[in-house]
Structure formats: structure tokens, C-alpha cells
Design an enzyme around this catalytic site. Sequence first.
Site, PDB file in Angstrom:
ATOM      1  N   LEU A  63       0.785  -1.066   0.065  1.00  0.00           N
ATOM      2  CA  LEU A  63       0.034  -0.106   0.051  1.00  0.00           C
ATOM      3  C   LEU A  63       0.718   1.379   0.042  1.00  0.00           C
ATOM      4  O   LEU A  63       0.205   2.439  -0.543  1.00  0.00           O
ATOM      5  CB  LEU A  63      -1.023  -0.128   1.245  1.00  0.00           C
ATOM      6  CG  LEU A  63      -1.937  -0.934   1.407  1.00  0.00           C
ATOM      7  CD1 LEU A  63      -2.872  -0.945   2.598  1.00  0.00           C
ATOM      8  CD2 LEU A  63      -2.901  -1.013   0.091  1.00  0.00           C
ATOM      9  N   GLY A  64       2.076   1.278   0.477  1.00  0.00           N
ATOM     10  CA  GLY A  64       2.903   2.350   0.592  1.00  0.00           C
ATOM     11  C   GLY A  64       4.374   1.987   1.313  1.00  0.00           C
ATOM     12  O   GLY A  64       4.230   0.969   1.970  1.00  0.00           O
ATOM     13  N   LYS A  65       5.269   2.751   1.248  1.00  0.00           N
ATOM     14  CA  LYS A  65       6.535   2.915   1.708  1.00  0.00           C
ATOM     15  C   LYS A  65       6.766   4.192   2.528  1.00  0.00           C
ATOM     16  O   LYS A  65       6.453   5.251   1.968  1.00  0.00           O
ATOM     17  CB  LYS A  65       7.529   2.509   0.597  1.00  0.00           C
ATOM     18  CG  LYS A  65       7.347   1.181  -0.112  1.00  0.00           C
ATOM     19  CD  LYS A  65       8.474   0.998  -1.120  1.00  0.00           C
ATOM     20  CE  LYS A  65       8.458  -0.348  -1.732  1.00  0.00           C
ATOM     21  NZ  LYS A  65       9.485  -0.735  -2.730  1.00  0.00           N
ATOM     22  N   GLY A  66       7.570   3.842   3.442  1.00  0.00           N
ATOM     23  CA  GLY A  66       8.065   5.146   4.251  1.00  0.00           C
ATOM     24  C   GLY A  66       9.519   5.072   4.534  1.00  0.00           C
ATOM     25  O   GLY A  66      10.281   4.118   4.296  1.00  0.00           O
ATOM     26  N   TYR A  68      10.459   4.353   7.553  1.00  0.00           N
ATOM     27  CA  TYR A  68      10.724   3.208   8.535  1.00  0.00           C
ATOM     28  C   TYR A  68      10.403   1.713   8.092  1.00  0.00           C
ATOM     29  O   TYR A  68      10.797   0.892   8.739  1.00  0.00           O
ATOM     30  CB  TYR A  68       9.982   3.589   9.784  1.00  0.00           C
ATOM     31  CG  TYR A  68      10.499   4.864  10.448  1.00  0.00           C
ATOM     32  CD1 TYR A  68      11.798   5.412  10.355  1.00  0.00           C
ATOM     33  CD2 TYR A  68       9.711   5.278  11.638  1.00  0.00           C
ATOM     34  CE1 TYR A  68      12.316   6.210  11.106  1.00  0.00           C
ATOM     35  CE2 TYR A  68      10.252   6.329  12.311  1.00  0.00           C
ATOM     36  CZ  TYR A  68      11.498   6.816  11.960  1.00  0.00           C
ATOM     37  OH  TYR A  68      11.929   8.126  12.810  1.00  0.00           O
ATOM     38  N   LYS A  70       7.299  -0.259   5.376  1.00  0.00           N
ATOM     39  CA  LYS A  70       6.226  -0.240   4.507  1.00  0.00           C
ATOM     40  C   LYS A  70       4.794  -0.795   5.185  1.00  0.00           C
ATOM     41  O   LYS A  70       4.909  -1.148   6.246  1.00  0.00           O
ATOM     42  CB  LYS A  70       6.677  -1.221   3.410  1.00  0.00           C
ATOM     43  CG  LYS A  70       6.721  -2.596   3.766  1.00  0.00           C
ATOM     44  CD  LYS A  70       7.293  -3.510   2.597  1.00  0.00           C
ATOM     45  CE  LYS A  70       8.459  -3.160   1.911  1.00  0.00           C
ATOM     46  NZ  LYS A  70       8.928  -4.079   0.820  1.00  0.00           N
ATOM     47  N   VAL A  71       3.842  -0.597   4.400  1.00  0.00           N
ATOM     48  CA  VAL A  71       2.403  -0.845   4.627  1.00  0.00           C
ATOM     49  C   VAL A  71       2.014  -1.746   3.533  1.00  0.00           C
ATOM     50  O   VAL A  71       2.083  -1.633   2.404  1.00  0.00           O
ATOM     51  CB  VAL A  71       1.556   0.170   4.958  1.00  0.00           C
ATOM     52  CG1 VAL A  71       0.067  -0.249   5.200  1.00  0.00           C
ATOM     53  CG2 VAL A  71       2.102   1.218   5.903  1.00  0.00           C
ATOM     54  N   LYS A  85       1.676  -2.662   8.887  1.00  0.00           N
ATOM     55  CA  LYS A  85       2.596  -1.589   8.638  1.00  0.00           C
ATOM     56  C   LYS A  85       3.781  -2.122   9.612  1.00  0.00           C
ATOM     57  O   LYS A  85       3.609  -2.541  10.830  1.00  0.00           O
ATOM     58  CB  LYS A  85       1.952  -0.543   9.591  1.00  0.00           C
ATOM     59  CG  LYS A  85       3.453   0.673   9.391  1.00  0.00           C
ATOM     60  CD  LYS A  85       2.964   1.754  10.516  1.00  0.00           C
ATOM     61  CE  LYS A  85       1.751   2.617  10.226  1.00  0.00           C
ATOM     62  NZ  LYS A  85       1.854   3.811  11.180  1.00  0.00           N
ATOM     63  N   ASP A 179      -3.669  16.939  12.978  1.00  0.00           N
ATOM     64  CA  ASP A 179      -3.003  16.671  11.573  1.00  0.00           C
ATOM     65  C   ASP A 179      -4.286  16.080  10.801  1.00  0.00           C
ATOM     66  O   ASP A 179      -4.085  14.974   9.882  1.00  0.00           O
ATOM     67  CB  ASP A 179      -1.954  15.515  11.440  1.00  0.00           C
ATOM     68  CG  ASP A 179      -1.243  15.232  10.045  1.00  0.00           C
ATOM     69  OD1 ASP A 179      -1.332  16.429   9.232  1.00  0.00           O
ATOM     70  OD2 ASP A 179      -0.494  14.349   9.611  1.00  0.00           O
TER      71      ASP A 179
END
Length: 630
Positions: A63-66, A68, A70-71, A85, A179
Site C-alpha cells: 500500500l505504501g512505503k516510508g 521506517y 512499508k505498509v 505496517k 493532522d
Amino acid sequence: MESVALHRRGNLAPSASALATESARPLADRLIKSPKPLMKKQAVKRHHHKHNLRHRYEFLETLGKGTYGKVKKARESSGRLVAIKSIRKDKIKDEQDLLHIRREIEIMSSLNHPHIIAIHEVFENSSKIVIVMEYASRGDLYDYISERPRLNERDARHFFRQIVSALHYCHQNGIVHRDLKLENILLDASGNIKIADFGLSNLYHKGKFLQTFCGSPLYASPEIVNGKPYVGPEVDSWSLGVLLYILVHGTMPFDGQDHKTLVKQISSGAYREPCKPSDACGLIRWLLMVNPIRRATLEDVASHWWVNWGYSTRIGEQEALREGGHPSGDSGRASMADWLRRSSRPLLENGAKVCSFFKQHVPGGGSTGPGLERQHSLKKSRKENDMAQTLQNDPAEDTSSRPGKNSLKLPKGILKKKASPSSGEVQEGPQELRPVSNTPGQPVPAIPLLPRKGILKKSRQRESGYYSSPEPSESGELLDAGDVFVSGDPMEQKSPQASGRLHRKGILKLNGKFSRTALEGTAPSTFGSLDQLASPHPTARASRPSGAVSEDSILSSESFDQLDLPERLPETPLRGCVSVDNLRRLEQPPSEGLKRWWQESLGDSCFSLTDCQEVTAAYRQALGICSKLS
């Protein structure tokens, strides 16, 4: 009128952490006490058996990377879809990020609301933290709105009401989100709202001020952009006003192309007036008040007539009705009068007819007290770092024995209460509180100034709502005021102890892609599991580059300890039935269908707050219907 596209912006980098004292205490000790607690206040525990997560979940697409990790989307053996996550501990570089991750897990695992993303399980081993969360299959609200020219008012009210319900629940439990934006509001398979990303959330207390300059630029309040301390809920109220404007009008209220223009517009509350006013204009104006004291609270929004139009109960009364209460006819009429009185508050500044109407028909409408002043821009006061700051002494931890920030040792298990620091210079004795004078003759202590530019400067690519929010920023190193609880008048504060500057890094995202540049040339530290409190920090394995994550590294074949999350109370169902709005529509001719919002005229609005006579007519009609129902 040319439609202005919605701008995707990243988040303001949070300032340096001064939260070690406040955040080291368990969440249960800091939650607001109430006769009927809405959350179970329990610590996160550990299961004393290992789990091989690859045998429990079938992993699907990413679903996504960041920054720290990924998800990933995954499927349990029961068939339930979840979002998982993974956080790599060797990517956590400073105390600030550690506190954000720990706080996010504690807060989200304690919340239990149908419109907040739920955490199902949390696992941890020596190198990773794995969070199993609720999966929202229909994406975020940004994509939903972008695919449509404009939402009709009924759909806008439906989404906004669910957002208000979740945020009102958070504020009742002393939690501020900080946020709120379209990207952090997800939609499940049924099209219901799910608020995600509590990475910047915190506990707030009345009479104490927070000073973290965080959030997304286009949703930031005047207090944030001007570097002023705030209690917390007023920041969410401003973001809620921006969200309502977007839901109703389909565009952003403030121009996000130029930094100077954006800051000026937010500071003065000069949002773009739509060519076609909506019935929600009064509520938008109330939420976007520059003065936080006059700004609508979540209690005001929850009881506002526009939010509850077409529903049998107000948001705040749903819990009482679930327990068996039934409002009477008199209370219904009083509620209608209260909605109109509250919603017309900003309009009373210039509407003499409305003032006269309420004095004649609403008891207490002409009550004595300080008159409403015309909304004005707050003068640009001295930035918060020009003032002397003080840390609120915590009874559980003496601030006089707190070492410098650079000498803090990071705990081995990040979800466990931290041990006291073992080294560092100690400042002997608490400093005396000293008011700071703004007179020209008296010098102000030399403290680094906030930047004139850069707080809202650079645009970022959009992120997934499953990710935590703070990002690196070019101006991040200049924002030194952390999340500090300041009691009393913010003008009477002392200077915090000078400390080394921490690196500003995102929690799980950097421009929506995994970052490798932040750790080049450094030996990242790792964190142990929860049962280890203090031991030397081993260096990262040399066999894996610091910035690389393989496809199977989210779980691989490792064993994990499962963390026992707090027990949750049953979810509160949302009610709906035949309402005043349905009865009114029976007397009206059938609609000719929805028109484009730029094709509709001003007269098409059935209840516009800009027309005082319409207000009077609708109010009398509503009272007549209420009397018939009673």
C-alpha cells in the site's frame, strides 16, 4: 468561475522534542478522567509466546512505503483483510521519532470508535515493530472528492458528521489529532469515514499549552503558522473548518501556491468566498475564526443545526439515546432554537435584524455580557521562541534531574515505559519563573528566532493515511520549541535548558518513497525488545544496506512477540430515522435533479444564512413541525 484544484501538501516538521517528561508517563495516567470512561486505560502488555507472522497472514500488494518501512495489504486465515505496517527499529534515529511512534500506538490501541482506524494487534521483536490495522478499501477522501466536481450538501453533511463524531470522541478523552486532512481520512467498503494517522496526536490539558508547530500547511491554524502556543482542540477546529469548506465547495479555502500569501491569508482568516453561498457558510465562518477563543469548539459543531439537519439526534446525544433516553417535544424545540442561536453567532456582528429576532423569540438571546466584536486579524506578535519558556514540572519526574537531550539513552523496548536517563549534565535546582517584558527598554533573552519563511514553504507528495505524518523540512532545524506543556499565561515563561539539535525526520514517510539519503555514512542504532530495558546498542547488520528493504523483509521468517492491546468497549452505533428534513421535503415539489455548482443561482439555496428573512421563515416552520410532532 475557474475551479481551483486541491493541493497536496506535506506536513510541517515537528520541532525538537521537549516531551520526554510528559510522554514518559503511561497513557492511562494522563487521560482525562470522566464518570463514564469511553476508553479502557490499560498498559500494553506482552504475550510470552512467539509468532511466525508469515504463517498467519497472506500478504498481497504494498500500500505504501516510508522512511521506517512499508505498509502491506494482507489477508488473515479467516478471510478478513487488514493493513500491516512494519517499522524497522534501526531506522529510528532520535528521541522525538521514538516518542511519536510510541504515542501513536498507545493512543490508537486505546481508541474505540466506528470512524477511527482500529489497531487489531501489535507484534515486536528485536528489529521490527509490526502493527496490524483495519483496512479501508476505498482509499482516502482526497481521491473521492477529486473524482467528483462537487458533493451535494447531503453527502457533505454525511461525511462531515462522521468526522465530527470521531473528533468529538477524541476530544472527550483529552486527545488532539493535530493532522486532520483529506489524505488522513479513509473510506471503508461501505463508504464510511475512517480517520487514520495519529502520529502527531497528543494529550492536552486545559490551562496548559502545546508548542509543536506541526500539521499540513493548507490546514494549519493561525497559531501554528505564527508560532504561538495553543491548548490543542482549537487547532483541530480550524482544520475541521478547512475540511468543511472543501466538502461543501470542492476547492481549498486558501491559496497554496505562494508561501507568503498563504501565511497572510491564514493569519487574517481571509479565505476565498465562494460565488454560490451554502447553508454551511455560517459554520465555516465560525470554525475559521482567527481568534481561537471565538472559534467554534467540537461541542459547538456537534450541536450545530447544519450538522444535525436531517438527523433525529445531535451527535452529543447519541450515547444518551443508546442507553434508553428519549428527548421530549420541548427539548426538541429548545434544541432547534439552540442550533440557530449558535449558528448565527458570527452573523450577529453585522445582522441587526437577526439580533432583534433572537431578542424577541429566543429566551436569553439578548443576554447581557460582552458584545461580539468584529472579527479581526491577530497582530503579528513576537514569535514564541522570542519568549522565555518553561517546562511544566511533572510530579512523577523531577525536571531538575533531567539531563541534556544529547545524553539521553534510547530505551530498548519502545513501547515500554522508559527508564530514567543515566548520564548527562544536570542543571542544579529549578529555575525561577520570570515574566518577560515586551517594553523596548528591557532586553529579551537571546533565543533562536523562528524563521520568517520556510515553515509552509515546500510542497510534498501526497502520502497514505496509514503512515504517520511528520516529514523532514528545510526549516525543521529552526523550529526548536517542542511539545511543551506551559501552564498559565504563555507570556510568563522561562527559557528551556539549551540542548543539542536533533535531526528532524519523518515517522514513516519521506516524499512518499523510502529514503536512503538520510542514513548514508552513519551507523544506525537498533532497539531491543520490550523485556530489555538497558543494554549497549548493537550496530545494524552489515549484510543489509541501511536504506534497502527487501520484499519479504517485512516479516520474513522471524518470530515476534505479540503485545496485548487494551480491551475496547462496544462500538457506539449511529442512529438514523425519519426527521424534520424528511417531513419538510414532503411539502416541496420534486427536485429537477442536481445541477453543477457553478450553474446554480443564489436563490436555489433553501436556507441561506445570508438572508435574514429566510432564517426567520425556516425557524418558524421548524417550530411548527416540532409542535406537531410533540
